[in-house]
Write an enzyme that holds these catalytic residues in place. Sequence first.
Site, PDB file in Angstrom:
ATOM      1  CE  LYS A  79      30.861  82.653  56.551  1.00  0.00           C
ATOM      2  NZ  LYS A  79      30.430  84.074  55.509  1.00  0.00           N
ATOM      3  CB  SER A 154      29.335  82.603  52.344  1.00  0.00           C
ATOM      4  OG  SER A 154      29.528  83.629  53.223  1.00  0.00           O
ATOM      5  CB  SER A 178      27.886  86.455  53.416  1.00  0.00           C
ATOM      6  OG  SER A 178      28.083  86.347  52.069  1.00  0.00           O
TER       7      SER A 178
END
Length: 490
Positions: A79, A154, A178
């Site tokens: 990420k 996210s 997330s």
Amino acid sequence: MELTDMTALELSEKIRGREISVKDAVTHCLANIEKSEDKINAFITIDKEGALKEAERVQEAIDDGSLTGLLAGVPVAVKDNMCTEGIKTTCASAILENFVPQYTSEAVLNLKKAGCVILGKTNMDEFAMGSTTETSHFGVTKNPWNTDHVPGGSSGGSAACVAAGEVFMALGSDTGGSIRQPASFCGVTGIKPTYGTVSRYGLIAYGSSLDQIGPLANNVSDAVHMLQAIASHDIKDSTSVKRDNYDFISALNGDVKGLRVGIPKDYFTDGLDSEVKQSVLDAAEKLKEQGAEVSEFDLSLTEYAIPAYYVIACAEASSNLARFDGVKYGHRAAEYEGLHNMYKKTRSEGFGAEVKRRIMLGSFVLSSGYYDAYYLKALRTKALIKKAFDRAFESYDVILAPAAPTTAMKLGESLSDPIQMYLGDIYTISVNLCGLPGMSVPCGKDSKGLPIGVQFISDIFREDNMIKAGYAYERARGEIEACPMRKAGE
């Protein structure tokens, strides 16, 4: 067996057995990325040259016997809020669009020590603020099951690239769900470990008391092996906890006889989609058939979790994001008059609407006259929610719940109503407020063909109970249909 059909552990076994080279695995994933990226936009940065060079280094280490780990040679993604030396780390924001860190985050270093090959950095909601991966400066990520729908957020880019077969595993971060919510939306497994288990050093913070790095993978076993690879005590991180035991793999035994599983009645009321509800309850039945003791209970205080979470998270975000001012690194406004005007113009240009909204909310609740009324009250509420979970874990080893109230919504639906997006975190945020471990495992599909995830929650430092339940359920459930994009190699 085709490479795409292999688990991460199967791939590594074949690499270590000299049946497949690391370069072959990396090249295969890079080809899949090339085929799929224009459809799902899961990556912000793809480091093709660096990955191929790293593949050579890993292959040499495997060949000379110095690298024997169970994940050696596996291509992974990270990420884009975790620092990677020499590779852009943007947090999906214009303010860090060209930021290249001088060091690598501890979790990523641990992956590299395990022999994993990092292919690139995945798309996300800007500064991890969102539940759909639509607030990214680099465009929306789409759900590989149906590109008219969001992948969740996210960590939507990490979940989408695993589901689509672009990589075998990925790292995400979880502040209020997330990892677990996008795992549910994309039909993969996601784990948020106990707070402090994985070093946050090098993770660009959203909410420092809530953030935790964790794995996303196609099955429980791969995810657990990835968790064991990244978990460690780190003196560079003041929130890192030195645990007595970092062995998570031994919990992959499928034995849930006598395991006490609680189902909170509060989580199965209005607002939960009927198909999601049925799939989660069916998962509970599977565990019961395996010998687990399943019963319902009242958790209480769930209605206060969302307001408490957003007050605390936004307050911490307001403080954490103050450093992005155009002075030392990141974007700086081209034209300005004086220092304060430079701050204002830089931050106005660099931050997106959702980030500005949360910074303003956080600044408000921390301001003089409102600190006691909102922020301190939220901290007291957090303590009460933790006590409610403590009471629950006196009677239960694992709490079983939905990962999200619905399946993946259509693109654009949540952005028009931010409050509705915030309410979608109802089943995940308490885990972060209390520092608990949680895991989402695929448990079915709805009538539109979109994945549904069931969430397993256990007490702090008792990931073993959560893993036992998730692994036993996965085995009882059997194989599930792979993502259409993964099957087609598209």
